[in-house]
Design a protein around this motif. Structure first.
Motif, short mmCIF file in Angstrom:
data_model
loop_
_atom_site.label_atom_id
_atom_site.label_comp_id
_atom_site.label_asym_id
_atom_site.label_seq_id
_atom_site.Cartn_x
_atom_site.Cartn_y
_atom_site.Cartn_z
N LEU A 464 2.00 -48.96 -4.12
CA LEU A 464 3.23 -48.53 -3.84
C LEU A 464 3.39 -47.26 -2.78
O LEU A 464 4.31 -47.27 -2.11
CB LEU A 464 3.64 -47.70 -5.41
N ASP A 465 2.41 -46.63 -2.99
CA ASP A 465 2.00 -45.37 -1.91
C ASP A 465 2.06 -46.10 -0.47
O ASP A 465 2.74 -45.54 0.42
CB ASP A 465 0.68 -44.72 -1.96
N ALA A 466 1.57 -47.26 -0.26
CA ALA A 466 1.54 -47.88 1.13
C ALA A 466 2.85 -48.18 1.55
O ALA A 466 3.20 -48.09 2.63
CB ALA A 466 0.60 -49.19 1.21
N HIS A 467 3.50 -48.96 0.60
CA HIS A 467 4.84 -49.35 0.96
C HIS A 467 5.88 -48.11 1.22
O HIS A 467 6.64 -48.08 2.13
CB HIS A 467 5.59 -50.16 -0.21
N PHE A 468 5.58 -47.08 0.26
CA PHE A 468 6.37 -46.02 0.47
C PHE A 468 6.22 -45.24 1.74
O PHE A 468 7.24 -44.87 2.65
CB PHE A 468 6.11 -44.78 -0.79
N SER A 504 9.79 -40.26 -4.86
CA SER A 504 9.88 -39.88 -3.59
C SER A 504 10.45 -41.08 -2.63
O SER A 504 11.18 -40.56 -1.68
CB SER A 504 8.57 -39.63 -3.03
N THR A 505 10.36 -42.21 -3.17
CA THR A 505 11.17 -43.29 -2.55
C THR A 505 12.64 -43.25 -2.61
O THR A 505 13.49 -43.23 -1.72
CB THR A 505 10.77 -44.58 -3.27
N TYR A 506 13.16 -42.50 -3.74
CA TYR A 506 14.64 -42.25 -3.65
C TYR A 506 15.06 -41.46 -2.64
O TYR A 506 16.18 -41.59 -2.03
CB TYR A 506 15.03 -41.64 -5.23
N TYR A 507 14.28 -40.33 -2.51
CA TYR A 507 14.44 -39.22 -1.65
C TYR A 507 14.53 -40.10 -0.13
O TYR A 507 15.48 -39.85 0.74
CB TYR A 507 13.44 -38.30 -1.60
N GLY A 508 13.60 -40.80 0.17
CA GLY A 508 13.35 -41.39 1.64
C GLY A 508 14.36 -42.41 1.91
O GLY A 508 14.97 -42.20 2.94
N LEU A 509 14.83 -43.22 0.78
CA LEU A 509 15.71 -44.32 1.01
C LEU A 509 17.05 -43.62 1.07
O LEU A 509 17.84 -43.83 1.84
CB LEU A 509 15.88 -45.19 -0.26
N GLY A 510 17.35 -42.63 0.29
CA GLY A 510 18.63 -41.86 0.46
C GLY A 510 18.93 -41.56 1.92
O GLY A 510 19.76 -41.54 2.43
#
Length: 995
Positions: A464-468, A504-510
């Protein structure tokens, strides 16, 4: 020695007999007796004189011999040159007389006690020993042997000692002693022991012989006999000669018998006697003895001395020294000791053991890179070694924990069939290396190593961290479609909602959606991110996401939701509260809630005068007052903006707004003035045409239409039609600038400014020309254009030029010249990055100009801009700490450095650790300085210069602590392993002082 009475007796003379004769008073005998009396009273010169005169008289044979002998004895006593000759003449002249033997003894003793042993030997040869009593024979034999002994002629000395021994007289003990000594020197141990044992029966030799006997028993290998003989001697209170050597021979005997406790006791006794020094082999044995009885601290005292040379003893000493330190939990000293042992080839078994133990110790103390190198060396050099399986297992552990990730990956790439543990390590280390590239803004390598990590998806969370982070890297590289795809891959894994990476993904994707203007999608991500504040570790991200959520609602014209979000940000004390006030005012304006909007703007203007949004707020307030037909208030608000922010891009529009407000207030003169200011100072502003029309209308209303024609002509000159030559030349040069054809752009803008020196685009042209030169590396020409622009009227381009001048002077290390430009840049910053760059420059410039208090202030401001530019916080902490140290605020500096080292494993952190350890050393706490280095240095191994300086400091600490072996080993390691030439040279120089 007085032999004359004996001589007289041998001549048959009697003083008493003569004294009873009446003839005595007039006879030569009376003179002879008088001369003997002179001799007795040690009046030797008078005796010689009187005897010489007497010999000229008529004497009997007996009297003549007595006078000659007396004269010769006196001559010997005063060291007269003719003394030996007189005595020898007497002996030769009277060879058969019994007195000759006594004369020979007198002559021999004379030379013997004068240590003229060759003459003594000749004299004693004249003595007929068979005519002597046995005690005298034993004495003469000893003196003859001793004379040869002193001349190092042991072969000639020995027979005399043997003759003296056979007589069993008191002097025989002397002969036994020296006979034993000669036998010992000749290697005849049995004879030496027998002779010395007999000699020791004499009180005189009882204290002299034991150390020689101890040496002989040791030489013979009779350790039990040595122990049984010597131990009682040491405990019975005898005042033994060279007692320390007896301790030493006992220690050696006990060591040979592996009785290490007694060996250690006696080695220590030898040292404590302070009468000699141990050889390196004996020091090694003393250390091993202490080691074997688990007295490890004392063992190190010996072994670090015997480890000082590069020989077999040195290798063995280093190896056991490593184990001693290991038992003392001094892992750093153990590491250097094992490393030293592993470099020697004298004992291959020790070498193998040392390499493996060196690796283990470094794993234990967290020096993973050193452990990896050692394990790699072990596996390569000992493919069938007894620790191979353990080494491979430890290697996988070290690879996971190392900070030299590239080396670790290289190691694992060599392994064709990767075990599950190696796959897991590969996944982690590749990910960590990707993070290094991400930190250094090397986007393509970062993506490549994230893909390497994903090759072995052992740890699902790390997947998950790598994809993030693929999303994060692509976002930073402005590859937003790729970023969106990576973030979506995270969410497709359907991980737990409480997973921090998901949040954190929500934040980056946002943000990815927001920056591609997909506001509805961005809204969903920011909303999901901010829903569960409890799992958000980074408040700064939460605050930022909440504001972006409000922006998403605003852009989609969902004003009620937007207002609610911005109000929430204000209520929560959001880090961007000034922005929240501004945006809430804008939303309320759209909602026709103008009084509330004005309240938000007033709050922003009064509470946050240094906000980046102060210009927006002032302008927006003026606009709302205009909507409310509060023209006077609008005029004042516009004036506040114009007067306080003359370089703001809002100024032309504020001038227009104030002109309209004054027109409504029938203050036509001010209206005309504002329109003229727009046309004079901002002829290319987007509202220039509106200002022209407003000016025409106002002048006409005032009956001043004649003034308009001049402004119309100037407007047409400043704003040529899109097809005009002037416009085409400017756009052509600007096109080359944006295409990064800077050489052509400079020629284009130079020609344009020559052709149109009064052009309305002059400010733009000067800025683009200066920046083109700067991009070409011509700082002098760049500065010339930027400083020309500095002399132009206020404009956004002028502010940008000031920023560039400050940056150039800073890069040139003209710190004092840079400061005023950087201060202007800070005051007029329109974004966080602009503000951060200027603050960073001011921090550095003030530090370099020794304005340390100012440097600290800017460093603290820099820390508040964390994350806006790379490595801003660690740089700020370092400058703050160095400034505090310069101000002698050492305690504060230590606190700042401690925070820096703990939180930032960057080059600034590496320098910070060096300074912190150096401060600790300077106050005299070498142990604490070493502990800092041991505990913290591993994270900074990739910063070769400061990592090297840290360990050079460690070597200095060792020297101060008297640990020269550790200092030398540390410096040798630096020379061998450092990749920095300057550090190597410094280490080599320090090594020379230790040799």
């Amino acid at each position: 020695m007085k032999y004359h009475l004996v001589l007289l007796a041998s001549l048959g003379l009697s003083f008493e007999a003569f004294s009873q004769s009446s003839l005595y008073q007039t006879s030569p005998q009376q003179t002879l007796d008088h001369n003997l009396g002179l001799f007795d009273r040690q009046l030797f010169t008078a005796s010689i004189y009187d005897n010489t005169r007497l010999l000229d008289q008529r004497l009997s044979n007996t009297q003549s011999k007595s006078a000659e002998l007396n004269r010769a004895m006196a001559a010997l006593q005063i060291e007269s040159p003719d003394g030996p000759g007189l005595m020898k003449s007497y002996i030769y002249d009277h060879g058969n007389d019994p007195s000759v033997t006594t004369a020979g003894l007198y002559l021999g003793d004379h030379f013997f006690y004068k240590r003229n042993f060759s003459e003594a030997i000749e004299a004693y040869a004249l003595v007929k020993t068979d005519q002597l009593a046995e005690p005298s024979q034993a004495d003469v034999f000893f003196k003859q042997g001793y004379s040869y002994f002193q001349m190092n002629d042991y072969a000639s000395a020995a027979p005399y000692f043997d003759q003296g021994k056979a007589l069993n007289q008191p002097a025989s003990f002397d002969s036994y002693y020296y006979s034993g000594f000669i036998a010992m020197e000749n290697g005849n141990t049995a004879k030496a022991i027998a002779d010395l044992q007999t000699a020791s029966q004499s009180p005189y030799y009882a204290n002299k012989a034991p150390y020689l006997l101890a040496a002989l028993y040791y030489r013979q290998g009779s350790y039990d006999q040595l122990i049984s003989y010597a131990e009682p001697k040491l405990t019975n209170g005898q005042n033994l000669e060279k007692k320390e050597l007896i301790y030493l021979y006992l220690a050696e005997a006990y060591y040979a018998k592996k009785n290490f406790a007694k060996a250690a006791e006696n080695y220590d006794a030898f040292i404590n006697s302070r009468k000699g020094e141990l050889g390196r082999e004996e020091i090694y044995k003393a250390g091993i003895s202490q080691f074997e009885i688990k007295n490890y601290q004392r063992a190190t005292d010996y072994l670090k001395v015997s480890a000082s040379a590069t020989d077999e003893i040195g290798q063995a000493s280093s190896y056991y020294l490593g184990h001693a330190y290991l038992n003392l939990e001094n892992y750093q000293f153990a590491s250097t000791s094992f490393q030293s042992a592993s470099k020697s080839d004298f004992n291959q078994e020790i070498k193998e053991e040392a390499i493996f133990n060196y690796a283990k110790v470094n794993l234990q103390k967290g020096s993973f890179q050193s452990a990896i190198s050692a394990l790699d060396e072990y596996i390569e050099n000992y493919p069938n070694g007894k620790y191979k399986a353990d080494a491979e297992s430890l290697l996988s552990e070290a690879l996971v924990n190392t900070s030299d990730y590239l080396r670790a990956i290289e190691q694992m790439d060599r392994i064709t069939t990767k075990s599950p543990r190696i796959q897991e390590a590969y996944q982690k280390v590749s990910f960590y290396q990707a993070m290094v590239y991400y930190r250094d803004q090397k986007w393509n390598p970062a993506i490549a190593y994230l893909d390497k990590s994903l090759k072995f998806p052992v740890d699902k969370n790390l997947v998950l961290d790598a994809h993030f982070y693929k999303g994060e890297v692509n976002s930073a590289a402005n590859k937003l479609p790729e970023a969106i795809a990576a973030y979506q891959t995270v969410l497709r894994q359907r991980p737990s909602g409480n997973n921090g990476t998901v949040n954190s993904t929500y934040y980056g994707l946002g943000y990815a959606y927001f920056n591609t203007q997909q506001y509805a999608n961005a809204e969903e991500q920011f909303r999901r991110f901010t829903e569960n504040r409890q799992i958000i570790a980074n408040k700064q991200q939460y605050d930022d996401a909440l504001l972006r959520l409000g922006d998403c609602y605003y852009v989609q014209k969902q004003f009620a939701q937007a207002a609610s979000i911005f109000q929430r940000a204000i209520n929560e004390g959001n880090a961007g509260v000034d922005y929240a006030f501004y945006r809430l005012a804008v939303v309320q304006n759209f909602q026709t809630r103008n009084q509330e909007a004005l309240g938000q703007l007033d709050a922003l203007i009064s509470r946050y005068p240094n906000s980046l949004y102060i210009e927006d707020a002032l302008y927006q307030r003026g606009q709302i007052y205009m909507e409310e037909t509060s023209y006077q208030a609008a005029s004042i608000s516009y004036s506040d903006l114009i007067n306080s922010k003359p370089n703001s891009p809002f100024v032309p529009y504020a001038l227009e707004g104030r002109a309209v407000a004054n027109f409504s207030l029938q203050n036509y003169e001010q209206t005309i003035s504002d329109y003229k200011t727009i046309l004079d100072q901002y002829p290319n502003a987007q509202n220039a045409e509106t200002a022209l029309k407003g000016l025409q209308e106002t002048l006409s209303l005032q009956g001043r239409s004649a003034e308009f024609s001049d402004y119309l002509a100037r407007y047409k000159g400043s704003n040529p039609s899109s097809g005009s030559v002037q416009s085409l030349e400017f756009e052509a040069a600007k096109g080359m600038y944006f295409d990064k054809n800077f050489a052509q752009a400079t020629r284009g803008f130079e020609n344009y400014l020559k052709s149109y020196p009064q052009s309305a685009q002059r400010a733009d042209a000067l800025y683009f020309l200066g920046d083109s030169y700067l991009q070409l590396g011509d700082e002098e020409q760049a500065l010339a254009q930027f400083k020309a622009l500095e002399r132009e009227p206020a404009s956004p381009q002028r502010i940008r030029a000031m920023q560039k001048i400050g940056a150039i002077e800073l890069a040139r290390e003209n710190y004092a010249q840079a400061i005023p430009y950087l201060e202007t840049s800070v005051e007029n910053a329109r974004s966080k990055p602009e503000e951060a760059e200027a603050v960073k420059g001011l921090m550095l410039a003030n530090f370099e100009t020794r304005n340390y208090q100012q440097a600290i202030s800017y460093a603290e401001r820099m820390s508040g801009l964390d994350g806006v530019i790379p490595e801003s916080s660690p740089m700020a902490l370092l400058i703050k700490a160095k400034s505090q140290k310069e101000l002698n605020q050492v305690a504060q500096a230590e606190l700042t450095l401690t925070a820096l080292v703990a939180d930032y494993k960057t080059v600034q952190g590496a320098e910070g650790l060096y300074i912190l350890a150096d401060i600790t050393q300077e106050r005299g706490d070498v142990t604490a300085s070493n502990e800092l280095i041991f505990d913290q240095s591993g994270a900074f191994i990739n910063y070769d210069y400061w990592y090297g300086r840290i360990f050079l400091l460690l070597a200095d600490n060792y020297v101060k602590a008297g640990e020269e072996f550790q200092a030398k080993a540390t410096l040798e390691s630096i020379v061998e392993n450092s990749t920095n030439a300057e550090i190597k040279q410094m280490a080599e120089s320090k090594l020379q002082t230790l040799k």
